[in-house]
Design an enzyme around this catalytic site. Structure first.
Site, mmCIF file in Angstrom:
data_model
loop_
_atom_site.group_PDB
_atom_site.id
_atom_site.type_symbol
_atom_site.label_atom_id
_atom_site.label_comp_id
_atom_site.label_asym_id
_atom_site.label_seq_id
_atom_site.Cartn_x
_atom_site.Cartn_y
_atom_site.Cartn_z
ATOM 1 C CG ASN A 48 38.989 27.978 84.168
ATOM 2 O OD1 ASN A 48 38.147 26.877 83.908
ATOM 3 N ND2 ASN A 48 39.007 28.676 82.907
ATOM 4 C CG HIS A 108 45.107 30.763 82.339
ATOM 5 N ND1 HIS A 108 43.649 30.990 82.081
ATOM 6 C CD2 HIS A 108 45.363 29.620 83.028
ATOM 7 C CE1 HIS A 108 43.111 29.802 82.587
ATOM 8 N NE2 HIS A 108 43.914 29.047 83.337
ATOM 9 C CB CYS A 109 43.988 32.699 77.176
ATOM 10 S SG CYS A 109 45.565 33.138 76.190
ATOM 11 C CG ASP A 110 38.876 30.471 79.900
ATOM 12 O OD1 ASP A 110 38.137 31.499 79.897
ATOM 13 O OD2 ASP A 110 38.430 29.278 79.762
ATOM 14 C CB VAL A 111 41.851 34.651 84.387
ATOM 15 C CG1 VAL A 111 42.012 34.992 85.994
ATOM 16 C CG2 VAL A 111 43.539 34.234 84.044
#
Length: 213
Positions: free
Chosen positions: A59, A52-55
């Site tokens: 979000n 995902h790279c953006d937890v």
């Protein structure tokens, strides 16, 4: 989503919102479990692992039933099978680290960078010190307040909640260890969160049975 994001519940903009937006411990555990299931799905149950790279709380979106959904996949990356685990700097372990920080933020109610921390102290280090010296002081004040109101009336229930908070903080620390391969895999995270939630639910059911009797 009807209930916005986890960010809005952990860090309300105004005092009025803070009074209205109260997440109890069971709700926080359930939200964290929903996110863990989402990560387990994209990491382990597709044609190739997806990172995902953006937890982060902004979000994590909450629907009308307060079920959590992981949104904003703009930075997500599919890991090519032939490169995965063979020198590729991008891995699912990065999501696990971010998830660990998300757990700590959800339990403490504090952002990863907070002006109240001593200079150079991170959220992770703040929690580590708290577990050694003063566990309840690092917990979100809204959860502390609920516990303080229950201690004299229901000490057993309070012990279950305090034990659950300690387990959650340790879970967050385990997921955010420095060495990527030392971090918990998603299936272990899910198992631990289920155990915590079931403990809270057993305690609640016992209280209801005692009330009926």
């Amino acid at each position: 989503m009807p209930n916005g994001s986890l960010e809005g519940w952990l860090h309300p903009d105004t005092t009025d919102e803070a009074e209205q937006k109260q997440l109890n411990l069971h709700q926080r555990v359930t939200i964290l479990l929903d996110v863990a299931y989402a990560l387990d799905y994209v990491h382990c149950h597709g044609h190739a692992p997806i990172v995902h790279c953006d937890v982060k709380p902004s979000n994590v979106l909450l629907d009308a039933d307060m079920v959590a959904h992981v949104g904003d996949i703009g930075l997500a990356r599919i890991l090519a099978e032939e490169k995965y685990g063979a020198g590729n700097t991008l891995s699912t372990c990065g999501d696990i680290y971010s998830y660990g920080i998300l757990v700590l933020e959800t339990v403490t109610g504090k952002r990863p960078i907070n002006s109240k921390f001593r200079e150079g102290l991170s959220l992770r280090e703040y929690v580590e010190l708290g577990l050694c010296e003063r566990t309840m002081e690092v917990v979100d004040t809204r959860l502390q307040f609920n516990l303080e109101n229950r201690i004299s009336a229901d000490p057993r229930s309070c012990k279950t909640r305090i034990d659950s908070l300690v387990l959650l903080l340790r879970l967050g620390l385990s997921c955010s260890l420095e060495l990527p391969l030392s971090r918990m895999p998603t299936h272990v995270i899910i198992k631990e969160l289920h155990a915590i939630r079931e403990s809270l639910e057993r305690m609640q059911n016992m209280k209801l049975e005692n009330t009926v009797m």
